[in-house]
Design an enzyme around this catalytic site. Structure first.
Site, mmCIF file in Angstrom:
data_model
loop_
_atom_site.group_PDB
_atom_site.id
_atom_site.type_symbol
_atom_site.label_atom_id
_atom_site.label_comp_id
_atom_site.label_asym_id
_atom_site.label_seq_id
_atom_site.Cartn_x
_atom_site.Cartn_y
_atom_site.Cartn_z
ATOM 1 N N GLU A 1 0.842 -1.205 0.000
ATOM 2 C CA GLU A 1 0.000 0.000 0.000
ATOM 3 C C GLU A 1 0.875 1.253 0.000
ATOM 4 O OE1 GLU A 1 -2.629 -0.891 3.309
ATOM 5 O OE2 GLU A 1 -3.358 -2.697 2.320
ATOM 6 N N ARG B 1 -3.688 -8.508 11.597
ATOM 7 C CA ARG B 1 -4.614 -9.502 12.164
ATOM 8 C C ARG B 1 -3.988 -10.131 13.406
ATOM 9 N NH1 ARG B 1 -6.700 -7.184 8.740
ATOM 10 N NH2 ARG B 1 -8.139 -7.870 7.084
ATOM 11 N N HIS C 1 -4.365 2.925 5.194
ATOM 12 C CA HIS C 1 -4.334 1.796 4.256
ATOM 13 C C HIS C 1 -4.739 2.261 2.855
ATOM 14 C CE1 HIS C 1 -4.317 -1.644 7.212
ATOM 15 N NE2 HIS C 1 -4.760 -0.697 8.010
ATOM 16 N N GLU D 1 -8.830 3.969 4.224
ATOM 17 C CA GLU D 1 -8.396 3.326 2.977
ATOM 18 C C GLU D 1 -8.345 4.412 1.904
ATOM 19 O OE1 GLU D 1 -7.734 0.054 2.442
ATOM 20 O OE2 GLU D 1 -8.592 -0.952 4.205
HETATM 21 ZN ZN LIG Z 1 -4.175 -2.509 4.330
#
Ligand SMILES: [Zn+2]
Ligand SMILES: *[C@@H]1O[C@H](CO)[C@@H](O)[C@H](O)[C@H]1NC(C)=O
Ligand SMILES: *[C@@H]1O[C@H](CO)[C@@H](O)[C@H](O)[C@H]1NC(C)=O
Ligand SMILES: *[C@@H]1O[C@H](CO)[C@@H](O)[C@H](O)[C@H]1NC(C)=O
Ligand SMILES: *[C@@H]1O[C@H](CO)[C@@H](O)[C@H](O)[C@H]1NC(C)=O
Length: 435
Positions: free
Chosen positions: A198, A271, A325, A401
């Site tokens: 990213e 995560r 992100h 994002e």
């Molecule tokens: Zn990401």
């Protein structure tokens, strides 16, 4: 000739990956599809591995059509078509899009005419040349940029290290403060580039940092914000993965951690946070793009970032956390682990997010979808936002994002760096004036 030799060597190692002379994967013949999965997304996900397709992103939320974005290698195209899913082609030729992203440009150096002249900065060096934002750059140049940014604002900033990566790189960042002095105010804490591919995120985070410094002395909103909050900014929290995207595989996402239990490399740092770990939207499979790790918080990157957050929490607390992100154009609030749990002050968080989106859209019309992560985009257990909300006690704990909505995805052309930064800056100024 050399090229051909490298290809045949790689082929003899039983992989179909094509690389160029520098050893970087070419993605020749890859196509990118948006696959409409409707309620069948987990069935589809299980087919990705046999296609050797790259899982780019997906939307399983309530807004818009449920879909998966995938990059399919040429040798799997026939098998993919045979599955007979409804799909749009996002990129006919991924290699051609990679070429459009542009080469990594060297660090442009300082803009000698741009020295901040506030009284407290008598020792200030010139700021980095703003042409930095016209191209993407190598990891080492990002470190130089940060060092030079700090030197341009010597009385109000310091370089920080928020931990160490698996391969031993510092998670380097910068801490900025205002008239109250170092470390005297609640924190605004930003992470960029936790997902290695990213690239727009570190560029935008650096743009925002640059503007904070440049405009501190003559923009009342910026001055009030920096006088009332300490900023802690780590543009690249996954340096190993980032370097790997530049030297080997542009679409790498995770860190580069190896484990004795598997030959698969990499854990998804986002995560791996030790709160509501190991739930929906994270994978137990080491080869998955969303592999959660073997134990909560068992990535070195997470350990460092967590300890840094703990220090901020026990200091003056955290007002705002943002994990930057791409892609998709979303401003997301907690939670990721559950679509039914409601975050503290959720109506305030969601209305601020919606209005921040409107402030962004005023600049070029770029539309951001806003709302809680799980219901808006997808379930994501073990993500940073949930941890910062409930464990680190941040008042606002968001994920943003950035551009785009899929046409270029992670491989955003370099001429969109500045507009992405400018519109995000207007969004942040709205937020600081209203939170
Ligand atoms: Zn990401
Ligand atoms: C593919 O899907 C379409 C529409 O869903 C259907 O009409 C067609 O029969 C399917 N073809 C195969 C080979 O399954
Ligand atoms: C920051 O200040 C500069 C110099 O006044 C100005 O040109 C610019 O518009 C400001 N930046 C932003 C993004 O507001
Ligand atoms: C703001 O500061 C910048 C950088 O010091 C300077 O170039 C610019 O002229 C100033 N702008 C205004 C509106 O005062
Ligand atoms: C909720 O918002 C209020 C007012 O902005 C703030 O004082 C309070 O700390 C927030 N609660 C949490 C849990 O962040």
């Amino acid at each position: 000739m050399k090229f051909v030799q490298i290809l045949s060597l790689v082929a003899s190692l039983a992989t179909a990956i094509q690389v160029d002379r520098q050893g970087r994967q070419t993605y020749n013949g890859y196509k990118v599809f948006r696959v409409i999965t409707q309620d069948d997304s987990s069935a589809f996900e299980s087919k990705l591995e046999s296609l050797s397709a790259i899982d780019l992103t997906h939307n399983h939320g309530h807004t818009g059509e449920q879909h998966f974005d995938i990059a399919v290698p040429p040798e799997s195209l026939a098998a993919f078509y045979a599955l007979n899913y409804t799909a749009d082609v996002l990129a006919e030729d991924l290699a051609a899009d990679l070429a459009l992203e542009g080469e990594l440009e060297p660090y442009p150096g300082l803009d000698k005419s741009n020295i901040l002249t506030t009284a407290s900065d008598a020792a200030a060096a010139a700021l980095p040349d703003a042409s930095w934002f016209n191209a993407y750059h190598a990891y080492a140049d990002h470190l130089t940029f940060l060092q030079d940014l700090q030197a341009a604002f010597p009385s109000n900033s310091e370089l920080i290290t928020a931990g160490t990566s698996f391969e031993g790189r510092d998670l380097q960042g910068i801490h900025l403060w205002g008239s109250g002095g170092k470390g005297s105010k609640p924190a605004i804490y930003w992470h960029g580039n936790v997902h290695a591919r990213e690239w727009i995120t570190s560029m935008v985070v650096e743009y925002l940092t640059y503007q904070l410094i440049l405009n501190y002395s003559n923009d009342t909103t910026v001055q009030a914000t920096l006088d009332n909050y300490d900023f802690y900014i780590v543009p690249i929290v996954n340096p190993d993965g980032f370097v790997y995207t530049q030297t080997s595989s542009r679409l790498w996402r995770k860190n580069r951690q190896t484990r004795s239990s598997t030959s698969a490399v990499g854990t998804d740092i986002n995560r791996n946070w030790p709160y509501q770990w190991d739930g929906e939207g994270s994978s137990t499979s080491p080869g998955s793009e969303t592999y959660r790790g073997e134990a909560a918080g068992d990535t070195p990157e997470n350990t460092g970032l967590r300890e840094y957050a703990e220090a901020l929490t026990s200091g003056n607390g955290i007002k705002l956390y943002i994990d930057w992100h791409s892609y998709g154009q979303y401003i997301l609030t907690p939670y990721g682990y559950s679509c039914t749990a409601t975050a503290p002050n959720s109506s305030k968080q969601n209305s601020l997010a919606a209005n921040t989106g409107s402030a962004i859209a005023k600049v070029y019309g770029t539309q951001f979808t806003t709302g809680p992560i799980c219901s808006t985009l997808y379930a994501a257990a073990g993500g940073s936002n949930d941890y910062f909300q409930d464990v680190a006690g941040a008042e606002l704990a968001w994920a943003i994002e950035l551009r785009d909505t899929g046409r270029n995805g992670f491989v955003l052309p370099a001429n969109q760096i500045l507009p992405s930064g400018i519109e995000a800056w207007e969004g942040m100024k709205y937020l600081w004036s209203n939170f």
